[in-house]
Design a protein around this motif. Structure first.
Motif, PDB file in Angstrom:
ATOM      1  N   ARG A 254     -16.570  -2.616  -8.067  1.00 23.96           N
ATOM      2  CA  ARG A 254     -15.194  -2.099  -8.162  1.00 23.96           C
ATOM      3  C   ARG A 254     -15.031  -1.244  -9.406  1.00 23.96           C
TER       4      ARG A 254
ATOM      5  N   GLY B 194       0.818  -1.206   0.000  1.00 28.48           N
ATOM      6  CA  GLY B 194       0.000   0.000   0.000  1.00 28.48           C
ATOM      7  C   GLY B 194       0.851   1.253   0.000  1.00 28.48           C
TER       8      GLY B 194
ATOM      9  N   ASP C 141      -5.810  -1.750   1.806  1.00 30.48           N
ATOM     10  CA  ASP C 141      -6.651  -0.564   1.560  1.00 30.48           C
ATOM     11  C   ASP C 141      -8.015  -0.768   2.221  1.00 30.48           C
TER      12      ASP C 141
ATOM     13  N   GLY D 293       4.411  -0.373   0.259  1.00 30.39           N
ATOM     14  CA  GLY D 293       4.786  -1.309  -0.814  1.00 30.39           C
ATOM     15  C   GLY D 293       5.551  -0.677  -1.949  1.00 30.39           C
ATOM     16  N   TYR D 294       6.060   0.547  -1.742  1.00 31.55           N
ATOM     17  CA  TYR D 294       6.761   1.217  -2.835  1.00 31.55           C
ATOM     18  C   TYR D 294       8.261   1.232  -2.564  1.00 31.55           C
TER      19      TYR D 294
ATOM     20  N   ARG E 166     -10.189   0.770 -13.918  1.00 31.35           N
ATOM     21  CA  ARG E 166      -9.918  -0.673 -13.933  1.00 31.35           C
ATOM     22  C   ARG E 166     -10.467  -1.335 -15.195  1.00 31.35           C
TER      23      ARG E 166
HETATM   24  N1  UDP Z   1       0.901  -1.410  -4.484  1.00 32.86           N
HETATM   25  C1  UDP Z   1       2.085  -1.434  -3.758  1.00 32.86           C
HETATM   26  N2  UDP Z   1       3.269  -1.329  -4.428  1.00 32.86           N
HETATM   27  C2  UDP Z   1       3.327  -1.201  -5.787  1.00 32.86           C
HETATM   28  C3  UDP Z   1       2.113  -1.208  -6.518  1.00 32.86           C
HETATM   29  C4  UDP Z   1       0.912  -1.329  -5.819  1.00 32.86           C
HETATM   30  O1  UDP Z   1       2.059  -1.554  -2.540  1.00 32.86           O
HETATM   31  O2  UDP Z   1       4.434  -1.108  -6.317  1.00 32.86           O
HETATM   32  C5  UDP Z   1      -0.359  -1.555  -3.742  1.00 32.86           C
HETATM   33  C6  UDP Z   1      -1.393  -0.475  -4.022  1.00 32.86           C
HETATM   34  O3  UDP Z   1      -1.119   0.671  -3.232  1.00 32.86           O
HETATM   35  C7  UDP Z   1      -2.672  -1.195  -3.614  1.00 32.86           C
HETATM   36  C8  UDP Z   1      -2.371  -2.654  -3.978  1.00 32.86           C
HETATM   37  O4  UDP Z   1      -0.976  -2.753  -4.146  1.00 32.86           O
HETATM   38  O5  UDP Z   1      -2.835  -1.099  -2.229  1.00 32.86           O
HETATM   39  C9  UDP Z   1      -3.030  -3.144  -5.256  1.00 32.86           C
HETATM   40  O6  UDP Z   1      -4.386  -3.100  -5.092  1.00 32.86           O
HETATM   41  P1  UDP Z   1      -5.388  -3.733  -6.167  1.00 32.86           P
HETATM   42  O7  UDP Z   1      -6.748  -3.586  -5.598  1.00 32.86           O
HETATM   43  O8  UDP Z   1      -5.116  -3.168  -7.525  1.00 32.86           O
HETATM   44  O9  UDP Z   1      -4.932  -5.252  -6.099  1.00 32.86           O
HETATM   45  P2  UDP Z   1      -5.152  -6.435  -7.133  1.00 32.86           P
HETATM   46  O10 UDP Z   1      -6.524  -6.214  -7.748  1.00 32.86           O
HETATM   47  O11 UDP Z   1      -4.033  -6.324  -8.112  1.00 32.86           O
HETATM   48  O12 UDP Z   1      -5.048  -7.653  -6.327  1.00 32.86           O
END
Ligand code: UDP
Length: 250
Positions: free
Chosen positions: A216, A109, A193, A136-137, A223
Motif C-alpha cells: 500500500r 467512496g 475502491d 461518501g462525500y 500514506r
Molecule cells: N472517503 C469517503 N468520504 C470521506 C473521506 C473518504 O467516502 O469523507 C472514502 C475514500 O474515497 C476511500 C475511503 O473512504 O474510498 C478511505 O479509504 P482508505 O483506504 O484510506 O481507508 P482506511 O485505510 O482509512 O480504512
C-alpha cells in the motif's frame, strides 16, 4: 466471544470463517450490530485520542484487521487466532447476503465508486440484492446527513457497508446507529475502491509474507504520514506490556 485487549481495545478472538457467520447470526437474532476492523494505525489513533477509542470500543464486533495487531497480541502473551481483513470479511458478508437473501446498501467512496462496486459484486454474485448506493462525500453535520439516513432507511437494506475511511466511518456509525434501520453496519475503509476494481489489493505473495502494508505504501506513498503510526503502535504496545506486568492493565 473471547475478547483480547490490546491498548484497551477488546478485539474479538475469532477466525476469518467464524466472523461473518457470527455477524449473520446477529441479523437473524435481530440484534443491531456495528462491526469495526481496526488495524495498528487505528489502534494507535485510539491510544492517542480517548474519543476515537470510545467510539471504536462501542462497536459490537471488533475484528483485528492487520498483522500488526496480531503481532501485538502475541507480544502481550494473549495471541489472537488470526488477522481478519475487513475487505475479506466484507466480501464474505456479500456472499452470505446473496445466499440468504439479505439486501445491501453501499455508502462511501468518490462519486461513482459505490455504483461500480455494486455492479462488480452483482456480476460475481448474481443473486445479490443491492438496496442502494451513495458516495461518501456529504456534510455529516448538516441536514444532508438526515437525507443520507433517510435514503438508507427507505431502501430497506438489511446490511450497510460504511466506507468513509477511519476514524470518520467509526464515528458516523456510532453516532447514527440508533437512527439506522439496517441491522448489520460494517465499517470497511477503502473496501469499495477494491470491490469496484479501481484499486488493486496487494499480490498474494505480499499478503502471504505479511507485507500488505508495504504494498500500500508503494502504491500510495502519501500514506507515509499515517504509516508512522505503526512504529508508534509497537512502542505503545511495549509500554502497555510493562503496565500489564505491573498489574495496572488487565
Ligand atoms: N472517503 C469517503 N468520504 C470521506 C473521506 C473518504 O467516502 O469523507 C472514502 C475514500 O474515497 C476511500 C475511503 O473512504 O474510498 C478511505 O479509504 P482508505 O483506504 O484510506 O481507508 P482506511 O485505510 O482509512 O480504512
Amino acid at each position: 466471544m473471547q475478547k483480547i485487549k490490546i491498548l484497551d481495545i477488546p478485539f474479538d478472538n475469532i477466525t476469518k470463517k467464524e466472523a461473518p457467520e457470527l455477524a449473520f447470526s446477529r441479523i437473524s437474532a435481530k440484534k443491531k450490530t456495528v462491526v469495526v476492523t481496526p488495524n495498528a494505525e487505528i489502534a494507535q489513533m485510539c491510544a492517542e485520542d480517548e474519543n476515537i477509542k470510545k467510539v471504536v470500543c462501542s462497536a459490537d464486533m471488533i475484528l483485528p484487521d492487520g498483522e500488526g495487531v496480531v503481532l501485538a497480541s502475541k507480544k502481550l502473551g494473549t495471541p489472537l487466532f488470526e488477522k481478519v481483513a475487513g475487505v475479506e470479511f466484507g466480501m464474505d458478508c456479500v456472499s452470505l447476503a446473496a445466499e440468504r437473501g439479505y439486501s445491501l446498501f453501499l455508502l462511501g467512496g468518490k462519486e461513482g465508486v459505490a455504483e461500480k462496486a455494486a455492479s462488480e459484486l452483482c456480476s460475481h454474485f448474481p443473486a445479490l440484492r443491492i438496496a442502494g448506493v451513495r458516495n461518501g462525500y456529504f456534510d455529516r453535520d448538516s441536514k444532508e446527513n438526515e437525507h443520507v439516513l433517510n435514503q438508507i432507511n427507505k431502501s430497506g437494506a438489511d446490511i450497510l457497508f460504511v466506507c468513509l475511511g477511519a476514524p470518520t466511518q467509526e464515528k458516523w456509525a456510532a453516532e447514527n446507529r440508533d437512527k439506522l434501520s439496517p441491522l448489520l453496519i460494517c465499517c470497511l475503509g477503502g473496501s469499495l475502491d477494491i470491490y469496484s476494481g479501481n484499486v488493486k489489493r496487494a499480490p498474494k505473495l505480499f499478503i502471504k509474507l505479511r507485507l500488505e502494508w508495504f504494498w500500500r505504501l508503494l502504491k500510495e506513498p502519501t500514506r507515509i504520514g499515517r504509516m508512522m503510526n505503526l512504529p508508534k503502535f509497537l512502542h505503545s504496545v511495549n509500554k502497555y506490556k510493562k503496565l500489564q506486568k505491573r498489574g495496572t492493565k488487565c
